[in-house]
Design a protein around this motif. Sequence first.
Motif, PDB file in Angstrom:
ATOM      1  N   GLY A  99       0.806  -1.214   0.000  1.00  0.00           N
ATOM      2  CA  GLY A  99       0.000   0.000   0.000  1.00  0.00           C
ATOM      3  C   GLY A  99       0.835   1.257   0.000  1.00  0.00           C
ATOM      4  N   GLY A 100       2.021   1.203  -0.621  1.00  0.00           N
ATOM      5  CA  GLY A 100       2.853   2.399  -0.724  1.00  0.00           C
ATOM      6  C   GLY A 100       3.533   2.805   0.566  1.00  0.00           C
ATOM      7  N   LYS A 101       3.550   1.879   1.555  1.00  0.00           N
ATOM      8  CA  LYS A 101       4.072   2.307   2.845  1.00  0.00           C
ATOM      9  C   LYS A 101       5.525   1.893   3.048  1.00  0.00           C
ATOM     10  CE  LYS A 101      -0.221   2.714   5.283  1.00  0.00           C
ATOM     11  NZ  LYS A 101      -1.023   1.492   5.093  1.00  0.00           N
ATOM     12  N   ASN A 102       6.093   1.146   2.111  1.00  0.00           N
ATOM     13  CA  ASN A 102       7.438   0.631   2.351  1.00  0.00           C
ATOM     14  C   ASN A 102       8.480   1.606   1.821  1.00  0.00           C
ATOM     15  OD1 ASN A 102       9.941  -0.870   1.863  1.00  0.00           O
ATOM     16  ND2 ASN A 102       8.744  -2.592   2.625  1.00  0.00           N
ATOM     17  N   THR A 103       9.209   2.232   2.763  1.00  0.00           N
ATOM     18  CA  THR A 103      10.190   3.259   2.383  1.00  0.00           C
ATOM     19  C   THR A 103      11.256   2.710   1.456  1.00  0.00           C
ATOM     20  OG1 THR A 103       9.843   4.180   4.576  1.00  0.00           O
ATOM     21  CG2 THR A 103      11.692   5.030   3.344  1.00  0.00           C
ATOM     22  N   ARG A 104      11.753   1.496   1.753  1.00  0.00           N
ATOM     23  CA  ARG A 104      12.828   0.949   0.920  1.00  0.00           C
ATOM     24  C   ARG A 104      12.381   0.780  -0.524  1.00  0.00           C
ATOM     25  NH1 ARG A 104      16.726  -1.864   4.458  1.00  0.00           N
ATOM     26  NH2 ARG A 104      15.833  -1.684   6.528  1.00  0.00           N
ATOM     27  N   ALA A 105      11.137   0.346  -0.713  1.00  0.00           N
ATOM     28  CA  ALA A 105      10.641   0.136  -2.070  1.00  0.00           C
ATOM     29  C   ALA A 105      10.489   1.470  -2.797  1.00  0.00           C
ATOM     30  CB  ALA A 105       9.315  -0.605  -2.028  1.00  0.00           C
ATOM     31  N   LEU A 106      10.002   2.476  -2.090  1.00  0.00           N
ATOM     32  CA  LEU A 106       9.847   3.807  -2.706  1.00  0.00           C
ATOM     33  C   LEU A 106      11.211   4.353  -3.124  1.00  0.00           C
ATOM     34  CD1 LEU A 106       7.223   5.261  -0.209  1.00  0.00           C
ATOM     35  CD2 LEU A 106       6.804   4.699  -2.593  1.00  0.00           C
ATOM     36  N   TYR A 107      12.175   4.255  -2.210  1.00  0.00           N
ATOM     37  CA  TYR A 107      13.528   4.685  -2.548  1.00  0.00           C
ATOM     38  C   TYR A 107      14.077   3.856  -3.698  1.00  0.00           C
ATOM     39  CZ  TYR A 107      14.909   7.915   1.246  1.00  0.00           C
ATOM     40  OH  TYR A 107      15.061   8.988   2.088  1.00  0.00           O
ATOM     41  N   GLY A 108      13.759   2.564  -3.656  1.00  0.00           N
ATOM     42  CA  GLY A 108      14.269   1.648  -4.671  1.00  0.00           C
ATOM     43  C   GLY A 108      13.851   2.076  -6.072  1.00  0.00           C
ATOM     44  N   VAL A 109      12.595   2.462  -6.208  1.00  0.00           N
ATOM     45  CA  VAL A 109      12.120   2.930  -7.511  1.00  0.00           C
ATOM     46  C   VAL A 109      12.934   4.141  -7.962  1.00  0.00           C
ATOM     47  CG1 VAL A 109      10.194   4.144  -8.592  1.00  0.00           C
ATOM     48  CG2 VAL A 109       9.777   2.031  -7.380  1.00  0.00           C
ATOM     49  N   CYS A 110      13.196   5.048  -7.022  1.00  0.00           N
ATOM     50  CA  CYS A 110      13.983   6.241  -7.358  1.00  0.00           C
ATOM     51  C   CYS A 110      15.392   5.874  -7.791  1.00  0.00           C
ATOM     52  CB  CYS A 110      14.059   7.186  -6.156  1.00  0.00           C
ATOM     53  SG  CYS A 110      12.460   7.802  -5.637  1.00  0.00           S
TER      54      CYS A 110
ATOM     55  N   LEU B 223       5.579   6.339 -12.463  1.00  0.00           N
ATOM     56  CA  LEU B 223       5.874   5.572 -11.261  1.00  0.00           C
ATOM     57  C   LEU B 223       6.839   6.331 -10.371  1.00  0.00           C
ATOM     58  CD1 LEU B 223       5.798   3.007  -9.572  1.00  0.00           C
ATOM     59  CD2 LEU B 223       7.562   2.056 -11.042  1.00  0.00           C
ATOM     60  N   GLN B 224       7.903   6.888 -11.005  1.00  0.00           N
ATOM     61  CA  GLN B 224       8.883   7.520 -10.128  1.00  0.00           C
ATOM     62  C   GLN B 224       8.356   8.826  -9.539  1.00  0.00           C
ATOM     63  OE1 GLN B 224      11.343   7.220 -13.399  1.00  0.00           O
ATOM     64  NE2 GLN B 224      12.019   9.330 -13.448  1.00  0.00           N
ATOM     65  N   SER B 225       7.498   9.543 -10.267  1.00  0.00           N
ATOM     66  CA  SER B 225       6.982  10.766  -9.629  1.00  0.00           C
ATOM     67  C   SER B 225       6.015  10.418  -8.504  1.00  0.00           C
ATOM     68  CB  SER B 225       6.347  11.727 -10.629  1.00  0.00           C
ATOM     69  OG  SER B 225       5.683  11.039 -11.629  1.00  0.00           O
ATOM     70  N   LEU B 226       5.294   9.297  -8.649  1.00  0.00           N
ATOM     71  CA  LEU B 226       4.429   8.868  -7.549  1.00  0.00           C
ATOM     72  C   LEU B 226       5.268   8.494  -6.335  1.00  0.00           C
ATOM     73  CD1 LEU B 226       1.715   6.725  -9.337  1.00  0.00           C
ATOM     74  CD2 LEU B 226       1.354   8.812  -8.051  1.00  0.00           C
ATOM     75  N   ALA B 227       6.390   7.803  -6.602  1.00  0.00           N
ATOM     76  CA  ALA B 227       7.255   7.389  -5.495  1.00  0.00           C
ATOM     77  C   ALA B 227       7.823   8.621  -4.788  1.00  0.00           C
ATOM     78  CB  ALA B 227       8.392   6.504  -6.017  1.00  0.00           C
ATOM     79  N   VAL B 228       8.276   9.588  -5.588  1.00  0.00           N
ATOM     80  CA  VAL B 228       8.823  10.828  -5.020  1.00  0.00           C
ATOM     81  C   VAL B 228       7.770  11.511  -4.163  1.00  0.00           C
ATOM     82  CG1 VAL B 228       9.491  13.174  -5.639  1.00  0.00           C
ATOM     83  CG2 VAL B 228      10.561  11.253  -6.781  1.00  0.00           C
ATOM     84  N   GLU B 229       6.553  11.535  -4.691  1.00  0.00           N
ATOM     85  CA  GLU B 229       5.466  12.190  -3.952  1.00  0.00           C
ATOM     86  C   GLU B 229       5.208  11.477  -2.632  1.00  0.00           C
ATOM     87  OE1 GLU B 229       2.047  13.036  -6.625  1.00  0.00           O
ATOM     88  OE2 GLU B 229       0.906  12.714  -4.765  1.00  0.00           O
ATOM     89  N   ALA B 230       5.146  10.143  -2.706  1.00  0.00           N
ATOM     90  CA  ALA B 230       4.851   9.376  -1.493  1.00  0.00           C
ATOM     91  C   ALA B 230       5.936   9.565  -0.443  1.00  0.00           C
ATOM     92  CB  ALA B 230       4.697   7.891  -1.848  1.00  0.00           C
ATOM     93  N   LEU B 231       7.203   9.530  -0.896  1.00  0.00           N
ATOM     94  CA  LEU B 231       8.311   9.706   0.041  1.00  0.00           C
ATOM     95  C   LEU B 231       8.237  11.078   0.696  1.00  0.00           C
ATOM     96  CD1 LEU B 231      11.456   8.236  -1.747  1.00  0.00           C
ATOM     97  CD2 LEU B 231      10.636   7.617   0.519  1.00  0.00           C
ATOM     98  N   THR B 232       8.046  12.099  -0.140  1.00  0.00           N
ATOM     99  CA  THR B 232       8.023  13.468   0.392  1.00  0.00           C
ATOM    100  C   THR B 232       6.903  13.627   1.405  1.00  0.00           C
ATOM    101  OG1 THR B 232       8.726  14.128  -1.820  1.00  0.00           O
ATOM    102  CG2 THR B 232       8.149  15.879  -0.303  1.00  0.00           C
TER     103      THR B 232
END
Lengths: 207, 302
Positions: free
Chosen positions: B234-245, B268-277
């Motif tokens: 559900g987009g909550k895993n920090t490592r995965a979000l960073y991993g995409v980046c 995908l990467q802009s979504l990851a950036v958004e989620a991380l931020t």
Amino acid sequence: MGAECRYELSQTAYIKLALHALKHPSSPVNGLLLGPLQTPAFAADPTVVVSDAVPLSHSQIGLLPSLELALIQVEEHFGGEGVGVVGYYHANERFDDAELGSAARKIGDHIFRYFPRAAVLLLDNRKLEELVKGKGRDPVVQLYTRDSSKSWRQAGSDGGSQLVLKEPSANVVLMDYISTKKWQEIVDFDDHLDDISKDWLNPDIFK
Amino acid sequence: MVGAAEEARLRRLESQVENGGGGAWEYLCLVRKLKLRRSDQVLRHGLALLNDPRARSKLGGEEWTLYEQVAIAAMDCQKLDVAKDCIATLSKQFPSSGRVGRLEAMMHEARGAWAEAERAYALLLENNPFDQITQKRRVAMAKAQGNISAAVDYLNKYLEIFMADHDAWRELAEIYVSLQMYKQAAFCYEELILAQPTVPLYHLAYAEVLYTMGGLENLQTAKKYYALTIELTGGKNTRALYGVCLCSAAISQLTKGRNKEEKEGSELQSLAVEALTKDYKKRAPAKVPLLTNMLRNMKLTS
């Protein structure tokens, strides 16, 4: 180059790396050593000062993503102060493993490329055991430097002259922290990735 | 591998017990269930329970499980006399039991008497060749003696028979990673993903290994598995979000100058950036400038 260099290890860096190792007694741990990147122009001998340490991982040490992230973020945070990565520390998983493994050497090589006087510190488990029992005097780490044949070599048995603890009382302070189980408070980059509210800078640990 | 909810419950119980608030038995059961290594706490609180005759009698039949748990914790903390007492008690209650025999063999291990332990385990396996725990003790012993190649060997042979043992696959993968044998580690994770395709941990670990191996194809695959992890968590895993980046940045480095046909990756990467931020703003606001700068330098944002 590294062979003639002196390394001064600050209490902050020393204690952080020891606490990190003590927090995870059954896994290997590693981390980055930080210090000022430029020696003052008037310095007579080249001494590398290790002013701080950033604990990195306590699991899956051979993997790149978290190492790369940590290097980027450390540079981002400390770059403005002229502080950068001057070395790497590692503690082996097993008590009687006193060798610098290949993963550690590889990471050391990588850091060496950016800082040619990089130091690698390997935790000395026996010395740490002596310290915990109240008997130790020596620093609980072994220094490795890159020699001209491009391999990491342990500083000579009089390595005491190459690596010094900046504050001579560092071991006493460390023993005190051990008795209060201070290692529970240390946070590494792995912990941060699991829970970003934990700060790998450990800003309040010695307050 | 512990889920977030269980981790929270464990921490709560742990601090409750540590501060004298009771709940020791509940805590010990949870540790046993999750197969965690909390030997220091288990020894202290378990021993306290065992030394209290009233508390002990309340446990009924479970008392013996506790003796076993405390014995193992004592061995881990090198309190061998405590372990010996526990094992003696168990031995009296269950004479000629294989399970107790295994504990006695573990005692040899704890003392560093490898040859005796090896003999004891061999004997146990003669009587019961499919004793998984004993087989795995042999792997652990090889690892403890620093004989990693033997450990890998034993583990591979074990997995030929017990191929559904996920913990064993994970252990093997981790050993391969420590040896920098990434292809072999990847194979283990592939087995795990096949067996349990909805467990995000395996997708994540696989992605991390692929990223480490490097090369365009591996990076592209890694990105897919990081994306799968994000979906499963559900987009909550920090490592995965960073991993995409990390993957996006590495891929664009490798494909610099080539025709950029893959525009679907950039969403995908802009979504990851958004989620991380968003997450950092909420839970680690002090680090937001660092994150923003980092992502900008990686050319993931403008």
